[in-house]
Every structure is written in structure tokens, then in C-alpha cells.
Scaffold this motif. Structure first.
Motif, PDB file in Angstrom:
ATOM      1  N   ALA A 179       0.824  -1.216   0.000  1.00 32.64           N
ATOM      2  CA  ALA A 179       0.000   0.000   0.000  1.00 32.64           C
ATOM      3  C   ALA A 179       0.855   1.262   0.000  1.00 32.64           C
ATOM      4  CB  ALA A 179      -0.937  -0.011   1.201  1.00 32.64           C
ATOM      5  N   GLY A 180       1.932   1.264   0.781  1.00 35.54           N
ATOM      6  CA  GLY A 180       2.798   2.445   0.827  1.00 35.54           C
ATOM      7  C   GLY A 180       3.475   2.705  -0.498  1.00 35.54           C
TER       8      GLY A 180
ATOM      9  N   ASN B 261      -6.872   4.842  -9.580  1.00 35.71           N
ATOM     10  CA  ASN B 261      -7.928   5.560  -8.862  1.00 35.71           C
ATOM     11  C   ASN B 261      -8.836   4.682  -8.011  1.00 35.71           C
ATOM     12  OD1 ASN B 261      -8.061   8.632  -9.819  1.00 35.71           O
ATOM     13  ND2 ASN B 261      -7.418   7.399 -11.558  1.00 35.71           N
ATOM     14  N   ALA B 262      -8.791   3.381  -8.189  1.00 37.73           N
ATOM     15  CA  ALA B 262      -9.718   2.510  -7.447  1.00 37.73           C
ATOM     16  C   ALA B 262      -9.157   2.030  -6.125  1.00 37.73           C
ATOM     17  CB  ALA B 262     -10.098   1.295  -8.305  1.00 37.73           C
ATOM     18  N   GLY B 263      -7.871   2.217  -5.892  1.00 37.59           N
ATOM     19  CA  GLY B 263      -7.273   1.714  -4.662  1.00 37.59           C
ATOM     20  C   GLY B 263      -7.707   2.513  -3.447  1.00 37.59           C
ATOM     21  N   VAL B 264      -8.383   1.884  -2.524  1.00 33.56           N
ATOM     22  CA  VAL B 264      -8.802   2.527  -1.274  1.00 33.56           C
ATOM     23  C   VAL B 264      -8.629   1.521  -0.145  1.00 33.56           C
ATOM     24  CG1 VAL B 264     -11.211   1.874  -1.676  1.00 33.56           C
ATOM     25  CG2 VAL B 264     -10.687   3.713  -0.075  1.00 33.56           C
ATOM     26  N   SER B 265      -8.091   1.977   0.963  1.00 32.07           N
ATOM     27  CA  SER B 265      -7.872   1.090   2.100  1.00 32.07           C
ATOM     28  C   SER B 265      -9.199   0.776   2.784  1.00 32.07           C
ATOM     29  CB  SER B 265      -6.918   1.749   3.106  1.00 32.07           C
ATOM     30  OG  SER B 265      -6.794   0.946   4.255  1.00 32.07           O
ATOM     31  N   LEU B 266      -9.442  -0.486   3.015  1.00 33.22           N
ATOM     32  CA  LEU B 266     -10.662  -0.930   3.686  1.00 33.22           C
ATOM     33  C   LEU B 266     -10.422  -1.196   5.170  1.00 33.22           C
ATOM     34  CD1 LEU B 266     -11.953  -3.438   0.965  1.00 33.22           C
ATOM     35  CD2 LEU B 266     -12.499  -1.008   1.222  1.00 33.22           C
ATOM     36  N   ALA B 267      -9.208  -0.937   5.628  1.00 33.06           N
ATOM     37  CA  ALA B 267      -8.871  -1.205   7.031  1.00 33.06           C
ATOM     38  C   ALA B 267      -9.685  -0.302   7.955  1.00 33.06           C
ATOM     39  CB  ALA B 267      -7.378  -0.969   7.259  1.00 33.06           C
TER      40      ALA B 267
END
Length: 397
Positions: free
Chosen positions: A39-40, A274-280
Motif C-alpha cells: 500500500a505504501g 484511482n480505485a485503490g482505497v484502504s478498507l482497514a
């Protein structure tokens, strides 16, 4: 010899369908990466600064903005070519053919925006996202249609394509009017000069792509610096490409040349970026916040009420006709597939909001609404395909 546009339409649908599958995979991969140890690295890559200098012009942007302002200009150029072809020789070339998609598309843009404002109308911080659920992702929708094969009549695909083209015209106007920045008059004058050069090439019926490409690049730079969103340069340039020039068809040639690049490279890269979003740490409450909920409801409810509702009224009033091969249930399924707003919705979301929390909220709303719409549309269309055609009430009496 007259040109047959049926083979062109079939080729377009085939390419867009395959591209839709690639787009789905790219979006899924982005979600996986954004919720993994990578992610980073993913976030850093999108913020990586890239500078390009040419003469007096210097452009320094993070890679994400190069994708959204640069690569997407190629996408909008292709959209412009498709719009021009449809208006001159396609589904939108006559009122009889254009009436149903036009009325349905107007409803499909207006009602989702109204529903979004029902959730966000009292909040000045989120009201600017009203246009996000008004968009339709044709590649994603056709990718879902391709999974059903021969169950889907060609007339339904053509209707979805026509609605999406009109939807794109609406999105282009919305971006130009509501999402442009402070205007730099000198740069806008330069853009006008580059556009005048493109118009002159059209008047001279130049068939070569080279002068159009060079002037389009110049137009893009001027528009980028002018405060008007840079992707609109692609649309403006596309409208100057001639249908016929000295025995050739430049518009068709460019459209065919660009389709695979846009379908299999430009749009998947945009989707991945653009679709990457953290679900944590997400909870149900995060999805029920006014911004993502307004987007999801606008897509799911608004598109059905707008496209199917407006289309039903238009047909009942005799303003339009339901295509012979299309049933009411299939039209309803189409309204659900048109609720997949992925690419254009995310694009408008990036224009509407600059802060990361709201951009992530936009992604939640778009991804959840589009995913539910895709599943519901697929299941409804699959059941509709097995029941045979259902004609309007006038023929059911």
C-alpha cells in the motif's frame, strides 16, 4: 461506395467488452494492492513527481495527475470521435433512433444528481459531488454484457452505447462548466489558435493524422495552462477530425487505431490508479455517511428511475419506440448496468474534491454502488434473456 457502420459497431462492442473485463481486473488489483503490504509503495508511486519541459512550457505534476489529465485526454479524444460518428452516421443521426436514448440519458443524468443532493444538499462541503452518480462507464457495462454472450440482443447493446454516448456529452459539458478552474486568458487565446488550426485542417480535408496530432498536443498544453480541464482538449480536437477526406475516412481510422490503446491501456491504468482505497477499519457507518451513500443511491436508484422511468414514459406517450428485440425487463436491466459509473464517476470525483478523505469516500460510494448495480443488472438480464421478448403494452393487449 456507402460505408456500412454495422461492422464498426460490432468491432467497437467486442473491443469495449474485452476492455471492460481488463478494467474490472485492474480495479480489483488496485483494491488488493491498497490493502496489502504494498500500500505504501502504491501511494508513493501515485505521488511521484514527473516534470516535462518544452521551450517556454514546463509541466510538473505527480504521476496520478499525469494519468488523470494526460492519459485521460486520449480517452476523451476517443469519446469525441465516437460522439461525432454517432451524431453523423450512428444511433443519434435521426430523431427516430435518438429519441429513446436521448430521453433516457437525460433522466439518467438528472435523477441521480437529485438523489445525491437529497443526501448532501445541506452540506456545502460535499454538494460539489452532485455530478458523480450521473456518469455511466460503458466499458464496464459492456464487459458485464459480454459475460452473457448471445443472450443479449444487439439492439440492447446499441441502445446502451447510445445512452452512454449522450451521457458522455453531458459529462463533458458538466466538467467544462462546473469543474474548471480560474481562467488564464492568454493561454485560452493560445488554445483558440490551436483549435483554429485544427478547424483549418478539417476545411482543407487533410487526411493525414500528423497535423491533427501535433495541433492536438499543442491544444492540450494550452488548455492545461488555461484553467479549463485539460481533458476537454481531447474532445474539442476530436470534433475537428473529418469523416471523409480525399477518399479516406480519417475519423474511422483514428477511432480504430485508438480503441485497443484506450481499452487495454489507458482505462485500466486509470482504474488501477484511482480505485485503490484502504478498507482497514471500515464499518457500515462509513458506507452510510452522506457522501458515499448519496453516490451509491444516486447510481442504484437514480439510474433506474431516470433511464427506465423516463424511457417508459417516453414510450407510453409515443415519443419513442422500444426496439423490436428488446423487452421491458431487458430495458430495466440496462438501467442497472448504466448505474456502473466507475471510470467517469471516479474522474468527476477527483475534480470535485481535493482532500484524501473525501476522495476515499467517493471511491467507497462508486465502488459499492457500481458493484451492486453490476451484479443486479447481470442477474436480471440473465433471467430476461431466458424468458424471450416482452413487447410494450400496446402489443400485449
Amino acid at each position: 461506395m456507402p460505408i456500412s457502420y454495422a461492422p464498426m459497431l460490432r468491432e467497437f462492442l467486442q473491443k469495449e467488452s474485452a476492455g471492460g473485463i481488463v478494467l474490472i481486473a485492474a480495479a480489483a488489483l488496485a483494491l488488493v494492492v491498497a490493502n496489502s503490504p504494498l500500500a505504501g509503495t502504491y501511494a508513493a508511486a501515485l505521488e511521484l513527481p514527473i516534470a516535462i519541459s518544452a521551450g517556454a512550457f514546463s509541466i510538473d505534476k505527480p504521476s496520478l495527475l499525469w494519468i488523470n489529465d494526460g492519459l485521460m485526454a486520449v480517452f476523451f479524444f476517443l469519446v469525441g470521435l465516437e460522439v461525432k460518428r454517432e451524431l453523423l452516421a450512428g444511433q443519434l443521426s435521426s430523431w427516430d433512433r435518438a429519441s429513446l436514448p436521448l430521453i433516457a440519458a437525460i433522466g439518467g443524468m438528472a435523477v441521480p444528481a437529485i438523489i445525491f443532493l437529497l443526501f448532501n444538499g445541506g452540506n456545502p462541503a460535499t454538494m460539489s459531488g452532485w455530478a458523480i452518480p450521473a456518469a455511466t462507464d460503458i466499458a464496464f457495462a459492456l464487459g458485464i454484457l459480454s459475460l452473457l454472450g448471445s443472450r443479449v440482443p444487439a439492439a440492447l447493446k446499441a441502445l446502451l452505447l447510445a445512452i452512454a454516448v449522450i451521457d458522455d456529452i453531458g459529462a463533458i459539458l458538466i466538467i467544462a462548466i462546473f469543474y474548471s478552474g480560474q481562467i488564464e486568458v492568454a493561454m485560452l487565446a493560445g488554445a483558440a489558435g490551436a483549435f483554429a488550426g485544427l478547424v483549418l485542417c478539417n476545411r482543407m480535408r487533410l487526411a493525414s493524422s500528423i497535423p491533427y496530432v501535433l495541433l492536438t498536443l499543442l491544444l492540450w498544453v494550452f488548455v492545461l495552462k488555461s484553467g479549463v480541464h485539460a481533458t476537454l482538449a481531447g474532445v474539442a480536437a476530436a470534433l475537428t477530425i473529418p469523416m471523409h477526406a480525399r477518399g479516406e475516412v480519417p475519423l474511422e481510422r483514428m477511432e480504430h487505431a485508438l480503441h485497443p490503446w484506450v481499452a487495454f491501456l489507458v482505462i485500466p491504468i486509470f482504474g488501477f490508479a484511482n480505485a485503490g482505497v484502504s478498507l482497514a477499519g471500515l464499518s457500515l457507518g462509513d458506507f452510510l455517511d452522506p457522501l458515499p451513500l448519496g453516490i451509491a443511491a444516486g447510481l442504484l436508484i437514480g439510474k433506474q428511475l431516470g433511464i427506465f422511468g423516463f424511457g417508459w414514459v417516453a414510450i407510453r406517450l409515443g415519443l419513442a419506440q422500444l426496439p423490436e428485440e428488446v423487452s421491458w425487463r431487458q430495458l430495466h436491466a440496462l438501467s442497472l448496468l448504466a448505474a456502473i459509473g466507475f471510470t467517469m464517476s471516479l474522474f468527476i470525483g477527483n475534480l470535485a474534491f481535493a482532500d484524501a478523505p473525501r476522495v476515499d469516500a467517493v471511491k467507497l460510494g462508486v465502488l459499492s454502488g457500481s458493484t451492486i448495480a453490476a451484479l443486479a443488472g447481470y442477474l436480471l438480464l440473465r433471467s430476461a434473456g431466458s424468458t424471450g421478448p416482452m413487447r410494450p403494452a400496446a402489443k400485449e393487449k
